[in-house]
Design a protein around this motif. Structure first.
Motif, PDB file in Angstrom:
ATOM      1  N   ASN A   5      -0.747 -11.156  -9.948  1.00 49.97           N
ATOM      2  CA  ASN A   5      -1.505 -12.314  -9.533  1.00 49.97           C
ATOM      3  C   ASN A   5      -0.755 -13.735  -9.793  1.00 49.97           C
ATOM      4  N   LEU A  14       1.864 -13.943  -7.484  1.00 51.32           N
ATOM      5  CA  LEU A  14       1.358 -14.534  -6.103  1.00 51.32           C
ATOM      6  C   LEU A  14       1.042 -15.891  -6.305  1.00 51.32           C
ATOM      7  N   THR A  21       3.151 -18.330  -3.907  1.00 51.00           N
ATOM      8  CA  THR A  21       2.307 -19.135  -2.950  1.00 51.00           C
ATOM      9  C   THR A  21       2.537 -20.592  -2.808  1.00 51.00           C
ATOM     10  N   THR A  80      -1.585  -2.316   6.935  1.00 51.42           N
ATOM     11  CA  THR A  80      -1.977  -1.955   5.572  1.00 51.42           C
ATOM     12  C   THR A  80      -0.907  -1.531   4.738  1.00 51.42           C
ATOM     13  N   ALA A  90      -3.891  -3.906  -3.170  1.00 53.23           N
ATOM     14  CA  ALA A  90      -4.862  -5.057  -2.722  1.00 53.23           C
ATOM     15  C   ALA A  90      -3.977  -6.456  -2.970  1.00 53.23           C
ATOM     16  N   VAL A  91      -3.617  -6.720  -4.091  1.00 57.11           N
ATOM     17  CA  VAL A  91      -2.869  -7.920  -4.362  1.00 57.11           C
ATOM     18  C   VAL A  91      -1.542  -7.992  -3.596  1.00 57.11           C
ATOM     19  N   GLY A  96      -0.981  -6.347  -0.644  1.00 61.47           N
ATOM     20  CA  GLY A  96      -1.310  -6.781   0.544  1.00 61.47           C
ATOM     21  C   GLY A  96      -1.645  -8.341   1.027  1.00 61.47           C
ATOM     22  N   GLU A  97      -2.355  -8.849  -0.138  1.00 65.14           N
ATOM     23  CA  GLU A  97      -2.561 -10.345   0.064  1.00 65.14           C
ATOM     24  C   GLU A  97      -1.303 -11.313   0.176  1.00 65.14           C
ATOM     25  N   LEU A  98      -0.289 -10.627  -0.832  1.00 65.96           N
ATOM     26  CA  LEU A  98       0.962 -11.273  -0.841  1.00 65.96           C
ATOM     27  C   LEU A  98       1.588 -11.141   0.516  1.00 65.96           C
ATOM     28  N   GLU A 102       0.305 -11.132   3.447  1.00 68.05           N
ATOM     29  CA  GLU A 102      -0.230 -11.855   4.460  1.00 68.05           C
ATOM     30  C   GLU A 102       0.107 -13.275   4.087  1.00 68.05           C
ATOM     31  N   THR A 103       0.574 -13.771   2.716  1.00 69.65           N
ATOM     32  CA  THR A 103       0.626 -15.266   2.508  1.00 69.65           C
ATOM     33  C   THR A 103       2.219 -15.285   2.802  1.00 69.65           C
TER      34      THR A 103
END
Length: 525
Positions: A141, A144, A148, A223, A281-282, A284-286, A288-289
């Motif tokens: 996190n 990320l 970001t 995914t 999940a984290v 995956g968010e990375l 997308e970012t």
């Protein structure tokens, strides 16, 4: 064979062997009470064998915590064995019971110690695993969050991809990270950036995207996919040796998802163990970012290319304007001058026709020059009084008896390039006079405010007349280059108006006016 499988197999073999030994020992003993006593250690042995089977299949703990489990089992065996030896010694000395002198009791205590050690070891390993998972997710996190911020500042895709890999491998949770670019027309992902041990060996590799590969699944489903063992899995292809050299056992394949498509894949390698749900999940968010950051970079690059094209286009227009101004106007002025000279001495319909054509050519050149410059973006603006601009524009037009009605308060201004705004009014006025009236009556042209915007400013202005108007079916064509219904017109007047409107970022539309003629409405807000 993995350490986990080997250790689990040995424990299962030991437990099974103890159970068989105890069964045989009970069978050769004639005392029935011994069978009752022996059932307990047999059950313990079978439980120890089951623990080994679960451990070999990876059901209890991750491989990284195997040494801790074995240490706890050894500690349990040693501790209870020492206690058992002391108690058995006392029992033999004071009770003299022959049954107690048999080794079965010691084996039972040892087995029990191993089981207790295994239970405590599993609990300790899972507690450590939970702690590590929380720390890993916390680190991820934080990665990320920092990444970001870095992504927003990156203006180069290659620098972005390297920054992501570097940031991930700074975390103690991951050994290696790499980014591969993907194009739908290709059958592979080409690695363009990497970091961590063995990362350099990944650069330039082409990972397969085909049936039953983690890469394909990540691209098609959008995914995160997990490869639990890079040594046993064929989906990694040519990257296997480099990953093994970097100490990577398991790999998360993260799709880098943009707004419209998948830009590539992000590979995150760990030394051992699986990735938990929260961690995936984290990641995956990375992905997308990073995908949205690449979208931004592409959009920025597209704008830069467009700006370069506009600069080149404007340079060509300037060159064209220069050619028209000097290479065409000068000969035309000579022609018109000679015609004027000859007409002073002799009146001829041929000379009149030449002069009309020359004047028409002069008008076309003027319109072409205006058209080449009118579409350039307006960088500098100033408040221009709308009433003054309209009257100044009217003063430059041959009105042919038409009248101007300016229905605009004198204090109303518009932010514009004054020169081009005057040209806009001139062309709209000239268009109304040339096309508005066909019955010989004087034309009325009105300039008015479209509406008042919040705060007292105007939202736009309109130029309308009481002429014949423009048919609805022709309104979509009136701004086309060269469109005209007048045999002597150039067809560029309204095109120039539209270019000037667009250069200011305004909008223009055509409708029927309240006076019955044409209405050109310009929205400035």
């Amino acid at each position: 064979m993995e350490r986990r499988q080997l250790s689990g197999g040995l424990i299962a073999l030991l437990g099974s062997g103890l159970a068989v030994f105890l069964l045989v020992d009970a069978a050769i003993t004639s005392e029935s009470v011994y069978w009752t006593v022996q059932a307990y250690p047999i059950a313990l042995s079978l439980m120890l064998a089951g623990t080994g089977v679960l451990l070999a299949h990876g059901r209890l703990i991750e491989a990284r915590y195997l040494p801790r489990l074995l240490a706890w089992m050894a500690g349990g065996v040693v501790s209870l064995s020492v206690l058992a030896a002391y108690l058995y010694g006392l029992a033999i000395v004071f009770a003299g019971n022959e049954l107690l002198s048999r080794p079965v009791g010691g084996i039972t205590i040892t087995t029990f110690g191993a089981l207790v050690g295994a239970i405590v070891g599993v609990y300790d390993a899972r507690a450590a695993e939970r702690k590590r998972a929380l720390e890993a997710v916390g680190q991820l996190n934080e990665t990320l969050r920092i990444a970001t911020g870095e992504l927003v500042e990156q203006h180069d895709r290659r620098a972005l991809e390297r920054a992501v890999c570097g940031r991930l491998t700074e975390s103690t949770a991951y050994e290696t990270a790499w980014v591969g670019r993907y194009h739908a027309a290709e059958t592979h992902v080409r690695v363009v950036a990497s970091a961590g041990p063995g990362g350099a060996a990944l650069d330039g590799l082409e990972l397969p995207v085909g049936p039953e590969t983690a890469s394909t699944a990540a691209v098609e489903t959008g995914t995160v996919q997990v490869v639990t063992d890079v040594r046993a899995d064929d989906v990694i292809g040519t990257a296997r040796e480099a990953l093994e050299a970097g100490g990577v056992e398991s790999l998360a394949v993260v799709p880098i998802v943009g707004t419209d498509d998948v830009h590539g894949l992000l590979g995150v390698g760990a030394s051992d163990g699986d990735f938990d749900t929260q961690e995936l999940a984290v990641l995956g968010e990375l992905g997308e970012t990073v995908g949205h950051a690449i979208d931004s970079i592409r959009a920025r690059e597209g704008l830069q290319r467009r700006e370069q094209e506009l600069v080149a286009h404007n340079e060509r227009l300037d060159k064209f304007a220069s050619v028209v101004s000097h290479d065409l106007r000068n000969p035309l002025e000579v022609i018109l001058g000679r015609v004027a000279y000859l007409r002073e001495r002799e009146e001829s319909e041929h000379l009149a026709a030449v002069e009309r054509s020359g004047r028409r050519m002069e008008a076309i050149i003027a319109d072409l020059l205006a058209l080449s410059r009118s579409g350039q973006s307006v960088d500098e603006r100033a408040p221009v009084a709308l009433t003054t601009a309209a009257r100044d524009g009217w003063a430059t037009v041959e009105t042919d008896g038409a009248t101007l009605d300016v229905d605009v308060p004198g204090t109303v201004t518009v932010e514009a390039d004054r020169t081009r705004l005057l040209r806009l009014f001139e062309n709209l006025f000239r268009n109304a006079i040339e096309h508005g009236s066909t019955d010989g009556r004087p034309l009325t042209v009105r300039v008015s405010v479209v509406e008042t915007a919040p705060g007292g400013g105007i939202a736009g202005f309109a130029v309308e007349d009481d002429g014949v108007g423009i048919p609805p079916e022709a309104r979509a064509e009136v701004f086309d280059h060269g469109y005209t219904t007048n045999a002597d017109g150039t067809g560029f007047g309204l095109s120039i108006v539209e270019e000037i409107v667009g250069a200011h970022g305004w909008e223009i539309s055509v409708a029927t006016s309240e006076l019955g003629g044409a209405r050109f409405e310009i929205r400035t807000q």
